[in-house]
Enzyme design. Structure first.
Site, PDB file in Angstrom:
ATOM      1  N   SER A  71       6.590   6.632  -6.187  1.00 48.88           N
ATOM      2  CA  SER A  71       6.839   6.133  -4.841  1.00 48.88           C
ATOM      3  C   SER A  71       6.792   7.272  -3.810  1.00 48.88           C
ATOM      4  O   SER A  71       5.781   7.960  -3.712  1.00 48.88           O
ATOM      5  CB  SER A  71       8.180   5.392  -4.833  1.00 48.88           C
TER       6      SER A  71
ATOM      7  N   ASP B  49       3.939  -5.352  -5.288  1.00 42.92           N
ATOM      8  CA  ASP B  49       4.369  -4.170  -4.547  1.00 42.92           C
ATOM      9  C   ASP B  49       3.368  -3.906  -3.432  1.00 42.92           C
ATOM     10  O   ASP B  49       2.196  -3.653  -3.709  1.00 42.92           O
ATOM     11  CB  ASP B  49       4.405  -2.974  -5.515  1.00 42.92           C
TER      12      ASP B  49
ATOM     13  N   HIS C  39       7.822  -2.942  -7.517  1.00 44.46           N
ATOM     14  CA  HIS C  39       7.939  -1.524  -7.171  1.00 44.46           C
ATOM     15  C   HIS C  39       9.133  -0.900  -7.887  1.00 44.46           C
ATOM     16  O   HIS C  39      10.259  -1.337  -7.713  1.00 44.46           O
ATOM     17  CB  HIS C  39       8.111  -1.385  -5.658  1.00 44.46           C
TER      18      HIS C  39
END
Lengths: 340, 317
Positions: B163, B259, B289
């Protein structure tokens, strides 16, 4: 590019190369199916030599004949007598391809070496001479024969799976359903790569990637495989369209691998969803930037090498891993339990 | 595909996530407490492996702490490959002491035979770009210079992150290419954020997530704004928008279907390929996610782990 597609530059090169070579082969598309098939094979092998990585050493290859069907066996070097085993079905739109093609030989040989799984690559009968359900019947015969000869072939019967690419993926999925419905022993695992799991493909991928992505003329292939629909009906055409089978429960663990720019993508992913919804342990992954036939281009395409890594991981962890006991412990009478 | 049913069942067991707090400090306290709850529900602490912690100065920026997770229970006598890892948390939360991160580092080290160098970069908004990237680069420099003394092999290095950590990892990789060009042999980006202008988000995922697209974009935009210093543009901190992506290490990207950041990861893969980089990307259907962090939850989270471990193992050949 249609659909805003970002094709890997090496995939574009591969498609160009196939087009160039194909232009020199007048028998492609011939009305003589044998001549056409010879030309497809020549083209496939010529391209494979350039685009599919040469396998490393570590596996023995021979042919086995099981009554009416022939399989090419890939047995990885191993100290174990009984190996996890997969019956593999090659691609080729039901009308083309063979276990001997360079692309299939290289990919399966490397996979055997990488995973320790023994493969039997089936040379099933092709359409249109042999329409549905000939290929499926061959797969049923082959699968049963492997189980019957497990001892002499060094097969661990608790770890037998099926797998297939494209048309072969569809046949593999049909085989699993057919065996279940016939109450015959079935595979423990399915690995379906860009599978053709329906005779009436659906979803947006069908239109988005219908032209220019290496897989066209789906209608023609359907016609070759199913004919005019006048099959004798002894085997339901549902087995040619596993995604439409009304009962997808009680099936083995399954991984469906799809390619982003493949007209068959949505149907493949739908199949995984329906399996999961029916309680089957099923999942799907999508190769980003990939087209229908690109997963084999391991000499040139990073995404193809990655694809093979994911496939090998799957076979190692979900087919080859030591199986849990067939019968759960609490189903065994207490008196029969061995206490150590 | 619908969300993986095993994830749904797991989320139900963990219970509701805390409401988003206003202040960063409170937000972090909540996140850490929630992570502790996830960790306890998982009952999956990760194998015992040897660790070593270091804190180093970063000229012009705040010092950075990192922890080396070795593959075995003892510090190896012969040097092992090392993989720099950057956790995720929207640049504002997360850290190497969060129990689920700690557990995942242990697993990755043990399963791959590669040491994980977990970088505890400073959080926003107190510290902003390029602090985090400079800290990451400083750790890379330190590892290269001191490899032998900590049983690491400075010639077999990789880098990666999840991320926001994927954004930082990719930025460090670019910075390294333009500075010392230490040989990084692989880059692994999990659900990375690569475009802080928010133009690459795939908002077609919003419906499945039951969140309006504009809200997703707004929320992610606030994270980027808190990360970027007042005077700097989002472009500068967006690896996808770098002037050149040539000559970067082989890169493996993992995205999750449910996501919006899958757009970032998949566009980055295509841009790397176009620049001649050996890059690939796989999208895991049914995952959300960050759900991959909880390795044992489902078949797909285990596959994700195996995919990452295979990439780490490539450092050993």
């Amino acid at each position: 590019m249609p659909g805003g597609a970002h094709l890997d530059p090496e995939i574009t090169r591969w498609m160009t190369r196939a087009r160039e070579l194909g232009a020199t082969m007048p028998d492609l598309g011939s009305s003589d199916i044998l001549a056409w098939r010879r030309a497809e094979r020549e083209l496939s092998d010529a391209v494979a030599v350039e685009f599919v990585a040469e396998p490393t050493a570590g596996c023995r290859v021979d042919d086995v004949v099981a009554g009416s069907v022939r399989m090419r066996r890939y047995r990885p070097f191993s100290v174990d007598d009984r190996l996890p085993t997969q019956l593999f079905l090659h691609g080729g739109g039901f009308a083309f391809g063979s276990a001997d093609e360079v692309v299939n030989d290289r990919i399966i040989r490397q996979r055997a070496i990488d995973t320790g799984v023994q493969f039997f690559s089936l040379d099933y009968r092709l359409a249109p001479e042999h329409r549905f359900p000939a290929a499926l019947d061959d797969a049923v015969v082959a699968f049963g024969w492997l189980l019957d000869h497990a001892d002499e072939l060094g097969i661990d019967i608790d770890r037998v799976g099926v797998g297939g690419v494209s048309a072969g993926g569809g046949i593999a999925a049909g085989l699993t359903l057919r065996l279940r419905d016939l109450a015959l022993p079935g595979p423990r695992h399915q690995l379906l790569e860009v599978p053709a799991v329906t005779m009436t493909p659906s979803g947006s991928s069908l239109d988005l990637y219908a032209r220019g992505f290496g897989l066209e003329d789906l209608d023609l292939l359907r016609e070759l495989y199913l004919g005019d629909g006048a099959s004798d009906g002894a085997v339901s055409e549902l087995y040619a369209s596993p995604v439409d089978h009304p009962d997808l429960s009680g099936l083995p663990r399954t991984l469906v691998m799809t390619a982003q720019f493949d007209p068959l993508r949505d149907a493949g992913e739908l199949f995984a969803s329906r399996l999961a919804a029916a309680g089957t342990d099923a999942a799907a992954v999508r190769g980003i930037g990939q087209v229908h036939g690109s997963s084999a281009l391991t000499a040139r395409v990073a995404g193809a090498r990655r694809w093979q890594v994911v496939a090998a991981n799957e076979l190692r962890s979900r087919l080859a891993a030591v199986p849990s006991p067939q019968v759960p412990l609490d189903a065994v009478p207490l008196s029969a339990r061995v206490v150590s | 595909m619908p969300i993986d049913p095993a994830l749904v069942a797991f989320d139900r067991r963990v219970g509701k996530a805390p409401r988003m707090a206003r202040g960063a400090v409170e937000r972090r306290q909540n996140a850490l407490a929630f992570d502790q709850r996830i960790f306890e529900t998982l009952a999956f602490s990760g194998p015992l492996v040897a660790t070593a912690e270091h804190t180093i100065d970063v000229p012009g920026f705040v010092p950075v702490r990192f922890r080396i997770y070795y593959p075995g229970t003892a510090v190896p006598t012969a040097p092992v490959p090392a993989f720099l890892s950057f956790f995720g948390g929207g640049f504002q939360i997360g850290g190497i002491d969060y129990p689920t991160y700690d557990a995942s580092y242990r697993h990755r080290a043990a399963d791959s035979g590669v040491a994980i160098v977990a970088v505890d970069y400073a959080l926003a908004p107190e510290q902003r770009y390029p602090t985090q990237v400079e800290q990451g680069y400083a750790v890379l420099q330190w590892i290269v210079r001191n490899a032998a003394s900590v049983s690491l092999d400075g010639a077999r290095l990789g880098i990666g992150g999840l991320s926001s950590g994927g954004n930082i990892a990719a930025a460090v990789t670019l910075l390294n290419r333009d500075r010392a060009a230490h040989p990084l042999r692989i880059q692994v980006l999990e659900v990375p954020s690569t475009d802080l202008t928010m133009r690459s988000l795939d908002l077609s995922t919003a419906r499945a997530l039951k969140v309006p697209g504009f809200l997703l974009r707004y929320f992610l935009g606030t994270l980027a704004r808190d990360y970027l210093p007042r005077c700097s543009s989002a472009r500068e901190a967006s690896p996808l928008l770098a002037a050149s992506l040539a000559a970067l290490p082989p890169t493996r990207i993992l995205t999750a279907e449910l996501d919006p950041l899958r757009g970032d990861g998949e566009k980055f893969a295509a841009a790397l390929r176009a620049a001649g980089v050996d890059a690939s990307c796989v999208r895991y259907l049914g995952l959300t996610h960050g759900s991959s962090l909880n390795i044992p939850v489902s078949g797909s989270t285990r596959r994700w782990h195996a995919d990452v471990v295979a990439a780490l193992r490539s450092l050993r050949v």
